[in-house]
Every structure is written in C-alpha cells, then in structure tokens.
Design a protein around this motif. Structure first.
Motif, PDB file in Angstrom:
ATOM      1  N   ILE A 151      21.483  37.092  11.660  1.00 52.85           N
ATOM      2  CA  ILE A 151      22.456  36.062  12.077  1.00 52.85           C
ATOM      3  C   ILE A 151      23.532  36.663  12.969  1.00 52.85           C
ATOM      4  N   ASP A 152      23.990  37.869  12.615  1.00 49.39           N
ATOM      5  CA  ASP A 152      25.011  38.542  13.426  1.00 49.39           C
ATOM      6  C   ASP A 152      24.493  38.813  14.838  1.00 49.39           C
ATOM      7  N   ASN A 153      23.252  39.258  14.906  1.00 48.03           N
ATOM      8  CA  ASN A 153      22.656  39.511  16.228  1.00 48.03           C
ATOM      9  C   ASN A 153      22.523  38.209  17.034  1.00 48.03           C
ATOM     10  N   ASP A 154      22.157  37.128  16.348  1.00 50.82           N
ATOM     11  CA  ASP A 154      22.041  35.843  17.038  1.00 50.82           C
ATOM     12  C   ASP A 154      23.402  35.364  17.537  1.00 50.82           C
ATOM     13  N   ILE A 155      24.447  35.573  16.730  1.00 51.49           N
ATOM     14  CA  ILE A 155      25.804  35.188  17.167  1.00 51.49           C
ATOM     15  C   ILE A 155      26.225  36.034  18.361  1.00 51.49           C
ATOM     16  N   GLN A 156      25.885  37.327  18.337  1.00 54.15           N
ATOM     17  CA  GLN A 156      26.182  38.195  19.469  1.00 54.15           C
ATOM     18  C   GLN A 156      25.444  37.712  20.720  1.00 54.15           C
ATOM     19  N   GLU A 157      24.211  37.284  20.548  1.00 55.02           N
ATOM     20  CA  GLU A 157      23.435  36.767  21.676  1.00 55.02           C
ATOM     21  C   GLU A 157      24.080  35.504  22.235  1.00 55.02           C
ATOM     22  N   LEU A 158      24.537  34.616  21.331  1.00 54.17           N
ATOM     23  CA  LEU A 158      25.225  33.403  21.791  1.00 54.17           C
ATOM     24  C   LEU A 158      26.493  33.746  22.562  1.00 54.17           C
ATOM     25  N   ASP A 159      27.236  34.742  22.055  1.00 50.60           N
ATOM     26  CA  ASP A 159      28.469  35.151  22.731  1.00 50.60           C
ATOM     27  C   ASP A 159      28.175  35.681  24.130  1.00 50.60           C
ATOM     28  N   GLU A 160      27.131  36.498  24.249  1.00 48.74           N
ATOM     29  CA  GLU A 160      26.759  37.022  25.568  1.00 48.74           C
ATOM     30  C   GLU A 160      26.293  35.900  26.503  1.00 48.74           C
ATOM     31  N   LEU A 161      25.528  34.956  25.937  1.00 51.80           N
ATOM     32  CA  LEU A 161      25.046  33.845  26.744  1.00 51.80           C
ATOM     33  C   LEU A 161      26.211  32.996  27.262  1.00 51.80           C
ATOM     34  N   ILE A 162      27.160  32.724  26.385  1.00 55.08           N
ATOM     35  CA  ILE A 162      28.323  31.931  26.808  1.00 55.08           C
ATOM     36  C   ILE A 162      29.113  32.661  27.885  1.00 55.08           C
ATOM     37  N   ASP A 163      29.260  33.966  27.722  1.00 57.28           N
ATOM     38  CA  ASP A 163      29.962  34.755  28.739  1.00 57.28           C
ATOM     39  C   ASP A 163      29.244  34.687  30.088  1.00 57.28           C
ATOM     40  N   GLU A 164      27.920  34.784  30.057  1.00 56.04           N
ATOM     41  CA  GLU A 164      27.142  34.699  31.298  1.00 56.04           C
ATOM     42  C   GLU A 164      27.296  33.314  31.938  1.00 56.04           C
ATOM     43  N   ILE A 165      27.222  32.283  31.114  1.00 52.84           N
ATOM     44  CA  ILE A 165      27.331  30.920  31.641  1.00 52.84           C
ATOM     45  C   ILE A 165      28.702  30.686  32.257  1.00 52.84           C
ATOM     46  N   LEU A 166      29.764  31.111  31.580  1.00 57.89           N
ATOM     47  CA  LEU A 166      31.117  30.926  32.114  1.00 57.89           C
ATOM     48  C   LEU A 166      31.318  31.695  33.418  1.00 57.89           C
ATOM     49  N   THR A 167      30.796  32.910  33.451  1.00 61.37           N
ATOM     50  CA  THR A 167      30.915  33.698  34.683  1.00 61.37           C
ATOM     51  C   THR A 167      30.186  33.027  35.836  1.00 61.37           C
ATOM     52  N   TYR A 168      28.963  32.604  35.561  1.00 59.75           N
ATOM     53  CA  TYR A 168      28.178  31.944  36.608  1.00 59.75           C
ATOM     54  C   TYR A 168      28.858  30.646  37.084  1.00 59.75           C
ATOM     55  N   ALA A 169      29.355  29.839  36.130  1.00 59.21           N
ATOM     56  CA  ALA A 169      30.014  28.582  36.505  1.00 59.21           C
ATOM     57  C   ALA A 169      31.269  28.843  37.318  1.00 59.21           C
ATOM     58  N   ARG A 170      32.026  29.881  36.941  1.00 60.86           N
ATOM     59  CA  ARG A 170      33.244  30.206  37.681  1.00 60.86           C
ATOM     60  C   ARG A 170      32.935  30.642  39.106  1.00 60.86           C
ATOM     61  N   LEU A 171      31.858  31.389  39.293  1.00 63.81           N
ATOM     62  CA  LEU A 171      31.473  31.844  40.628  1.00 63.81           C
ATOM     63  C   LEU A 171      30.864  30.717  41.467  1.00 63.81           C
ATOM     64  N   GLU A 172      30.125  29.818  40.825  1.00 59.91           N
ATOM     65  CA  GLU A 172      29.478  28.739  41.565  1.00 59.91           C
ATOM     66  C   GLU A 172      30.471  27.671  41.984  1.00 59.91           C
ATOM     67  N   GLN A 173      31.349  27.277  41.099  1.00 56.81           N
ATOM     68  CA  GLN A 173      32.232  26.152  41.361  1.00 56.81           C
ATOM     69  C   GLN A 173      33.532  26.623  41.987  1.00 56.81           C
ATOM     70  N   GLY A 174      33.423  27.137  43.206  1.00 62.53           N
ATOM     71  CA  GLY A 174      34.602  27.533  43.954  1.00 62.53           C
ATOM     72  C   GLY A 174      34.941  28.991  43.859  1.00 62.53           C
ATOM     73  N   GLY A 175      34.398  29.682  42.903  1.00 61.89           N
ATOM     74  CA  GLY A 175      34.622  31.119  42.811  1.00 61.89           C
ATOM     75  C   GLY A 175      35.980  31.460  42.257  1.00 61.89           C
ATOM     76  N   PRO A 176      36.166  32.674  41.824  1.00 61.63           N
ATOM     77  CA  PRO A 176      37.471  33.131  41.342  1.00 61.63           C
ATOM     78  C   PRO A 176      38.405  33.374  42.517  1.00 61.63           C
ATOM     79  N   VAL A 177      39.641  33.593  42.206  1.00 60.48           N
ATOM     80  CA  VAL A 177      40.593  33.950  43.254  1.00 60.48           C
ATOM     81  C   VAL A 177      40.407  35.429  43.556  1.00 60.48           C
ATOM     82  N   PHE A 178      39.603  35.703  44.559  1.00 59.39           N
ATOM     83  CA  PHE A 178      39.300  37.092  44.899  1.00 59.39           C
ATOM     84  C   PHE A 178      40.483  37.719  45.616  1.00 59.39           C
TER      85      PHE A 178
END
Length: 516
Positions: free
Chosen positions: A335-362
């Motif tokens: 279960i701990d490993n699955d929660i870690q996987e979810l955390d990594e997945l959410i981080d990837e999704i947020l990063t991708y969404a931030r870069l796609e939808q206008g990008g960060p303030v570079f």
C-alpha cells in the motif's frame, strides 16, 4: 505596423486631403462666381434704376456719356442672348463683361436699354453715384440738403452725411485733391468712400456698400461643413474594409464559443487586421490544443489512477484477512508503494499541466550546463547502480558551458532522459555535451533495444508508451518525454529521438540556443 500598410495609409490620407481640397476649391469657385455676379448686379442696380426712371437722363446727366459711354439703345440693336433679354424684361440689371470691361444694362419702361460702361466696377459706380449726388445736392440748395440727402441715400443705397466736425475730415491728401475736383474717391474696393465738395463749399461724405468678400462667414462655414462631410464619407469608405474584417473575426469568435474549435480566420494580404487574424488563429490553435490535451489527460489520468487505487483496495481487503504479522507488513508495504506511485503520478501530471497550459514563469538566467549534466549523472548513478552512466564533455564544450537557462527545469529534462535510458539500457548509458558559441546540444544514449523509427514522434505524446502494460514495473507514466519537450519549447529549442551510432540503442537529443 507593417511599413507597406503605413505607405498605403499615407497614400490614402494624402489622396483624401487632395480630394477635400479639390472639392472645396470647386465649390468655392462656383459659389464665388455666382456671388460675384449677384454682387455686381446689386451694386449697379440702385444707380441704373435711378437713371432708368429719369425722363431724359442723357440730357440731365450729360457728363455720363464722355466718362462712362452712357447710351440709350434699342434692345433689338444689342447682341444679347435670350436669357439676358428675359432678365431685362423683368426689370433686372445684368452686368456683362468683355475684353473692355464690365457693362451694366437696364431696360426703361418707356422703351430702350440704358448701357453704362465701367472700367473698374466698384470705383466707377462709386464715382458715377457721387457725381449724381453732387448734381442733385447743388440743385437743391443748402436749405434742402437734409431732405435731399435722405432721398438720395435711400434710392442710391449709400450713406450720406455733411462733414461738420474736424474729427470727420478725410485724410489731408484727399482734401488736397478736392481743391482741383469736386469728387474724390478714397478707401479700397472693400469699403470705398467719396468726398464731395458742393458749390457753397460744404463737404459731404458718401460711403458705398461693402465690396465683394470671396470668403464671408456663411461661405466659410459651408466649406467647413462640406469638408467634414467629404471626410466623413471618405473615412467611412476607408473603414468599411476594417469593419468587414473585424466582423469576420467576430463571427469566428462566436463559432469557437459555440464549440467549433476548428474555425479559423482567413487572413488577407496587407489589410489592417492581418496581424490580428494571425494572432487570433494562433490563439485558436492553442485553445484547441489545450482542450484536446485536457481531454486526453482526463482520459489517461482516469486510467492511470485506476490501477494503483485498485491495488490499494485489494491491499486493504487482504489486511482484514491477514493471519500473521509478516503478511500484514507485506500488504502495508505494498500500500505504501502504491501511495508513493500515486504521489509521483500526481507530480508528473501537475508538472505536465503547468507546462502545457501556458508554462511556468521562466526566468532564464546564465547557468553552467555541464555542471547540471554532472549533477544529474551522479544522482542517477546512485539510483541505478546497475547501469554505467558516463558523462562525455569535450574541452571545447567547457568553454561555452554557460547558457541562458532555467536550471531547475533543465535539470528535470535531463533527469527524465537519463532515468528513461537507465530503465531500458542493458548496462551502458552515455550523456554527451556538444556546446558551441550559438547552440547547446545534449545527447542521451543507451545500449537498449532502442525506439522503432515509426514511433519516434509518438514517444513525445502525453501518456504514450510503447507497451500496453500498466504494472508497477512497466516504468513511468508516459509523461516524462512530454515534459521534456515542453521544457525545451520554453527554452526556444527542440527535442527529438534517433538511434545511437555507437551504443546501438536510442539517442534522445536536446537542442536550444545558447543565448536567448
């Protein structure tokens, strides 16, 4: 604003100025001609009417003939066009001009046409009127001056007054001329006056009506209104194309708001809103891409989350039936490993969404690319001890190591490529830096199976993987390479994949300009 459009706009405005000037000039010339003709007839009418009512003007005013070629002629003997004859019949006083000068005509009620030749219309009429006034004033005598002056002023349309005060005396040069003649004209064609010396020595001032003004207030106002009207029509015509183009953009915007995301504006060549059309189409493309990305992300995320959530649910159920501590710990670790996987997945999704939808303030700032590469290699070597990760940095690249970058995101891009290479490599991963004065390039190569050529573009798509497995060991979520491409996009560069000529596996490359 394009230079060609500036030239075209300038040409249109210059043409508009010429058009307004031409129209106003033609209107002014036409009005001036009509008004000047009317003014001439109004000026000669009082004197000519007075002469026409006199029983024997040729005898009574015998001095008119030698001075002004005064004649009484039959209408049939005069070469007059029908319009002039008709006007004479109605008692009007037409003024005809020829090479000699203007000639005033008036018909007598007893028959015949009076003709008066005038050298300078305004001055000649003033002098002829003054001589007529002088003759009648001398005939009237001092006792009847007031009554006679009022009668003559009314009939001849002039202002008469006896000069009885020193303040009303004319200039000295006029008084000097009066010693040798009985009437002296002074002033100008705008406001002429005549000084008269009567037989008893009295002085009388005669003021003529105002001369002709080519631009009086009403005419000037009319020209201003006309110029404004022409300007309004011209601007309306010039703005018609702009209005049509803006309506086109508006209609496309309405279509997009209704869900027709493929609607686009067809930009014209050289029109005012061509740049707006291109920018609008670019915005529409971006909106359509973001909507499609959002749809794909929602679909993929729902699929990606289902597997770890299902494993967590299964783990919870297994905990309820666990009989010993070892089985319980094993399920808790899962279960701990699955929660870690979810955390990594959410981080990837947020990063991708931030870069796609206008990008960060570079905030690009100078940084050493080679230092970031060495740091990533050291970190990944610890994470993947079974792979031999080597950084290849030529001495020439060290000279141009400093580049305008966002260190955190560039670190993330290189880390994703190296981690992906370690996942598929048999044992060898090589990171090569090729830096020069203009561009920076980083190649990440491995000795794994590589990427089929037909899949080279697909691997950079979101949630794309070359296998269909969704297990914990399949490796990644299909977002790493998409994040890499977007990071390079915001650096003004590109990312692409090929085959490693030395190791035989895949080679992922990052290329961007060294200075922004």
């Amino acid at each position: 604003m394009p230079f060609s459009f500036t030239i075209k706009l300038f040409a249109r405005l210059a043409g508009l100025a010429v058009l307004i000037t031409l129209v106003c000039s033609l209107v002014w010339w036409g009005l001036a001609s009509v008004r000047h003709q009317a003014w001439q007839e109004q000026l000669v009418e009082p004197l000519m009417t007075w002469l026409a009512r006199t029983p024997s003007p040729g005898q009574q005013y015998h001095w008119l003939s030698p001075l002004y070629d005064f004649q009484i002629t039959s209408a049939d003997r005069l070469s007059l066009d029908p319009v002039i004859r008709e006007r004479l019949h109605y008692g009007q006083t037409p003024v005809l001009s020829d090479q000699v000068g203007p000639r005033a005509l008036v018909a007598r009620s007893t028959g015949g046409v009076l003709s008066l030749r005038l050298r300078n219309l305004y001055r000649s009429i003033a002098e002829a009127t003054a001589l007529t006034v002088l003759w009648h004033m001398n005939q009237a005598g001092p006792d009847d001056y007031d009554e006679m002056s009022r009668l003559l002023a009314r009939e001849l349309n002039v202002t008469l007054g006896v000069v009885d005060r020193a303040g009303r005396l004319p200039p000295p040069e006029v008084l000097e001329q009066l010693t040798g003649q009985d009437a002296v004209f002074f002033g100008d064609d705008r406001q002429g006056q005549v000084m008269l010396r009567l037989e008893d020595g009295s002085l009388m001032r005669m003021t003529m009506p105002a001369g002709f003004h080519s631009l009086p207030g009403p005419v000037l106002l009319l020209l201003v209104v006309l110029a404004g009207l022409v300007l309004l029509i011209a601007v309306r015509l010039l703005m018609r194309d702009l209005d049509q183009n803006l309506r086109t953009v508006e209609s496309v915007a309405v279509r997009i708001s209704r869900g027709e995301l493929e609607a686009r504006v067809e930009p014209g060549q050289g029109n005012l809103v061509s740049r707006l059309s291109r920018s609008f189409n670019g915005m529409a493309d971006q909106i359509q891409r973001l909507v499609e990305v959002q749809r794909e992300m929602i679909h993929a995320v729902s699929h990606e989350l289902r597997t770890p959530v299902a494993r967590i649910r299964f783990g919870v159920q297994m905990i309820e039936t666990a009989r010993d501590g070892q089985a319980l710990q094993r399920q808790l670790d899962g279960i701990d490993n699955d929660i870690q996987e979810l955390d990594e997945l959410i981080d990837e999704i947020l990063t991708y969404a931030r870069l796609e939808q206008g990008g960060p303030v570079f905030r690009l700032r100078p940084g050493r690319v080679t230092d970031i590469v060495r740091q990533v290699v050291e970190e990944q070597q610890v994470i993947h001890p079974g792979a031999n990760i080597e950084a290849v940095i030529p001495e020439a690249s060290e000279v141009f190591s400093e580049s305008d970058i966002e260190p955190r995101y560039l670190h993330r891009a290189i880390q994703n490529l190296v981690g992906n290479a370690c996942r598929y490599a048999r044992g060898e991963v090589r990171v090569r830096c090729l830096l020069d004065e203009e561009n920076c390039r980083i190649d990440v190569e491995d000795d794994g199976p590589g990427v089929p050529e037909q899949e080279w573009e697909k691997v950079f798509s979101a949630f794309a993987r070359l296998d269909d497995s969704r297990t914990r060991n399949s490796g990644g979520y299909g977002l790493g390479l998409s994040i890499v491409r977007r990071i390079l996009f915001w650096h003004g560069g590109q990312s692409f994949v090929g085959r490693s000529p030395e190791l035989g596996g895949a080679r992922f490359s990052l290329v961007w300009p060294r200075r922004q």
